[in-house]
Design an enzyme around this catalytic site. Structure first.
Site, short mmCIF file in Angstrom:
data_model
loop_
_atom_site.label_atom_id
_atom_site.label_comp_id
_atom_site.label_asym_id
_atom_site.label_seq_id
_atom_site.Cartn_x
_atom_site.Cartn_y
_atom_site.Cartn_z
N LYS A 30 -15.30 -0.17 -16.28
CA LYS A 30 -15.26 -0.65 -14.69
C LYS A 30 -16.10 -1.90 -14.59
O LYS A 30 -15.58 -2.59 -13.80
CB LYS A 30 -15.69 0.70 -14.21
N ARG A 105 -19.07 8.96 -6.72
CA ARG A 105 -19.06 9.82 -7.92
C ARG A 105 -19.30 11.10 -7.73
O ARG A 105 -19.42 12.02 -8.55
CB ARG A 105 -20.45 9.30 -8.75
N ARG A 144 -23.27 -1.70 -25.74
CA ARG A 144 -23.34 -2.35 -24.19
C ARG A 144 -24.92 -3.23 -24.21
O ARG A 144 -25.78 -2.65 -24.59
CB ARG A 144 -23.21 -1.58 -23.30
N ARG A 177 -29.68 -1.15 -21.41
CA ARG A 177 -29.92 -0.31 -20.79
C ARG A 177 -30.84 1.02 -21.08
O ARG A 177 -30.26 1.47 -22.03
CB ARG A 177 -28.72 0.08 -19.70
N ARG A 188 -24.91 12.14 -19.56
CA ARG A 188 -24.10 11.27 -18.49
C ARG A 188 -22.54 11.47 -18.51
O ARG A 188 -21.88 11.86 -17.67
CB ARG A 188 -24.33 9.88 -19.06
#
Ligand code: ADP
Ligand code: AMP
Length: 233
Positions: A30, A105, A144, A177, A188
């Site tokens: 996203k 969300r 990531r 992160r 998550r």
């Protein structure tokens, strides 16, 4: 002459006068696509995750509240999120439209957003659903890396920078992160399944949802997203 330069696309979205919502699990792509779409159309990319990380970096009271929840991989309370979104979309740069990434969300956030968009005179949102096999997400999340200064998104496995640890765009340091560690990925994804995935049915019922095969290459996903936005009713 190009048929869809940034100027023309900006005019197109201004004419649309609407919000684009990117819905999908963590790691689906996203943020990568929102950066691209927002850049192309000249509208703000509103990532609630980025806004929260900014609060944390500045140690604001809101950041201090949100930090432990984010580090455990839990969603942050609706009241906190609604406040930061309400404040952000009052800015003049949001008057023609924006791209939401990671918001809404929860059902409460989606209902609240529907009212807010109406109040501000926006058309119905375009909701892009990033559909992807969850088995692909671990590699995307743990690989990531983000540029500390510009926020550019990389992946050490699939979308590596030219020089390891350094952003191609501005030479900034690439960081991981804290919630992208393998042990936080499970909670998550579980949070997504329970609280956010039901929003796909909600927006489908409203006739707003468009699916994208998020397992495809970044370039293919971009083409599909652009097609959805260009042809939105
Ligand atoms: P999200 O915002 O949905 O959590 P990101 O856009 O940050 O996801 O992407 C997660 C990771 O996957 C990043 O490391 C990014 O570089 C990588 N990525 C994004 N889209 C693709 C894609 N289509 N194919 C392969 N890797 C991708
Ligand atoms: P993201 O950058 O979208 O992956 O979000 C990182 C984290 O920020 C999430 O795991 C949540 O803890 C928090 N967060 C971001 N957006 C929201 C939201 N809309 N509602 C609740 N929590 C959020």
């Amino acid at each position: 002459m190009p048929t869809s330069g940034a100027g023309q696309d900006a005019k197109l979205l201004q004419k649309l006068h609407r919000a684009v919502i990117f819905l999908g699990p963590p790691g689906a792509g996203k943020g990568t696509q929102a950066q691209e779409l927002a850049r192309k159309y000249g509208v703000p990319h509103l990532s609630t995750g980025d806004m929260l990380r900014e609060h944390i970096a500045k140690s604001t009271p809101l950041g201090l509240l949100a930090k432990p929840m984010m580090e455990r991989g839990e969603l942050v309370a609706d009241s906190i999120i609604l406040k930061i979104v309400a404040d952000r979309i009052e800015s003049p740069d949001c008057s023609f439209g924006f791209v939401f990434d990671g918001f809404p969300r929860t059902a409460a956030q989606a209902q609240w957003l529907g009212e807010l968009l109406k109040q501000h005179g926006f058309k119905q949102p375009v909701v892009v659903h990033f559909a992807i096999d969850p088995a692909l997400l671990l590699r995307r999340i743990t690989g990531r890396r983000l540029c500390k200064t510009g926020g550019e998104i990389y992946n050490i496995y699939d979308r590596a920078p030219k020089v390891p640890g350094i952003c191609d765009a501005d030479g900034g340091e690439l960081i991981q992160r804290p919630d992208d560690r393998e042990e936080v990925v499970g909670p998550r994804l579980e949070g997504y399944r329970k609280l956010t995935a039901p929003l796909t049915a909600y927006y489908r019922r409203l006739g707003r949802l468009q699916d994208v095969d998020a397992a495809k290459s970044v370039e293919e996903v971009t083409q599909r997203v652009l097609e959805i936005v260009r042809t939105a009713r």
